[in-house]
Design an enzyme around this catalytic site. Structure first.
Site, mmCIF file in Angstrom:
data_model
loop_
_atom_site.group_PDB
_atom_site.id
_atom_site.type_symbol
_atom_site.label_atom_id
_atom_site.label_comp_id
_atom_site.label_asym_id
_atom_site.label_seq_id
_atom_site.Cartn_x
_atom_site.Cartn_y
_atom_site.Cartn_z
ATOM 1 N N CYS A 77 0.869 -1.180 0.000
ATOM 2 C CA CYS A 77 0.000 0.000 0.000
ATOM 3 C C CYS A 77 0.903 1.228 0.000
ATOM 4 O O CYS A 77 1.757 1.369 0.881
ATOM 5 C CB CYS A 77 -0.889 -0.007 1.242
ATOM 6 S SG CYS A 77 -1.812 1.516 1.534
ATOM 7 N N CYS A 119 -0.872 2.799 -7.558
ATOM 8 C CA CYS A 119 -1.656 2.207 -6.469
ATOM 9 C C CYS A 119 -1.711 0.718 -6.760
ATOM 10 O O CYS A 119 -1.906 0.314 -7.918
ATOM 11 C CB CYS A 119 -3.058 2.801 -6.426
ATOM 12 S SG CYS A 119 -4.194 1.951 -5.291
#
Length: 267
Positions: free
Chosen positions: A77, A185
């Site tokens: 992340c 992402c």
């Protein structure tokens, strides 16, 4: 996961995006055991203040490192990586690997301009702007932040149809303006084909998954002859997941047993 002949890897994210990283690591190291855990109770992480984020991630990681004899942790992340990694590395003696947007390799490939597609939190973070300044000073970098793309990736894994028109509308500021796009992402590789279609075949897409897998392999000192039988993959979440049956169907195809709820106590 009691077999200490086999290495145990913890892959952590706020949602299912980190599965794209898990797949890259497992491709190189199929004989390892994998624990994937996502903190959907606090999703999305971009809306948490840093102190709260550090508290949650530290507690979850510590819990799983202890309960599953983890050998290496991958924080899949971008938001958590830029905020929590220093704390985690102070707390644990095992390797902790994070992710950052692949600005450097993208700028080396680009002839026209680089597009960074990420969450709004990643786009605005100083860390990201430092990466651009350090590694892409001679190439223009167009920034596009979208939370909707994250939701679309989550929906796809739960069997939902994806609107090509909506994707094109979201990505419209980059269309015809870039020749390399960074999927900044970990959710976005899950919709890589759809993003490619929207941007056009002339745009090269780059993400960090393969680089992370190479890093894990190096840190685990894997050499020829280490390979054994395929390892086990189990998955946990911190709250009841949306459309659990559809999610489990997709997870089974990725080699996981059904998702288990592992509530975070006291945080």
């Amino acid at each position: 996961m009691a077999d200490r002949q086999t290495k145990n890897v913890l892959v952590f994210d706020s949602g299912v995006g980190g599965l794209s990283v898990y797949l890259e690591i497992k491709k190189q190291l199929p004989h390892f055991n994998y624990v994937y855990t996502f903190d959907n109770e606090a999703y999305p992480y971009g809306e948490l203040n840093p102190k709260r984020l550090i508290e949650r991630v530290s507690a979850i990681v510590a819990n799983f490192v202890a309960s599953h004899s983890i050998d290496i942790v991958v924080i899949a992340c971008n938001t958590a990586s830029t905020i929590v990694l220093p704390t985690l590395r102070e707390q644990h003696s095992i390797p902790i690997v994070g992710v950052v947007p692949a600005i450097k390799p993208a700028s080396m490939l680009a002839n026209k301009a680089v597009g960074l597609i990420a969450t709004p939190a990643t786009i605005t973070r100083q860390y990201t702007h430092d990466l651009i300044k350090d590694f892409s000073c001679d190439k223009n970098v167009e920034l596009l932040g979208s939370t909707r793309l994250v939701d679309i990736a989550e929906d796809k894994l739960r069997g939902e149809d994806i609107s090509t028109e909506e994707l094109k509308q979201i990505l419209e500021p980059l269309i015809h303006h870039i020749d390399v796009a960074v999927l900044g992402c970990t959710h976005f590789p899950l919709i890589k084909e759809e993003i490619q279609e929207a941007l056009g075949s002339h745009v090269t897409l780059i993400d960090s998954g393969k680089a992370i897998a190479n890093r894990v392999k190096g840190l685990m000192s894997v050499v020829a002859g280490d390979e054994g039988n395929e390892g086990k993959s189990i998955i946990f979440c911190s709250a009841p997941p949306l459309k659990e049956s559809a999610l489990n169907h997709s997870l089974k195809q990725l080699g996981f047993t059904p998702v288990q709820i592992h509530p975070l106590q006291g945080v």
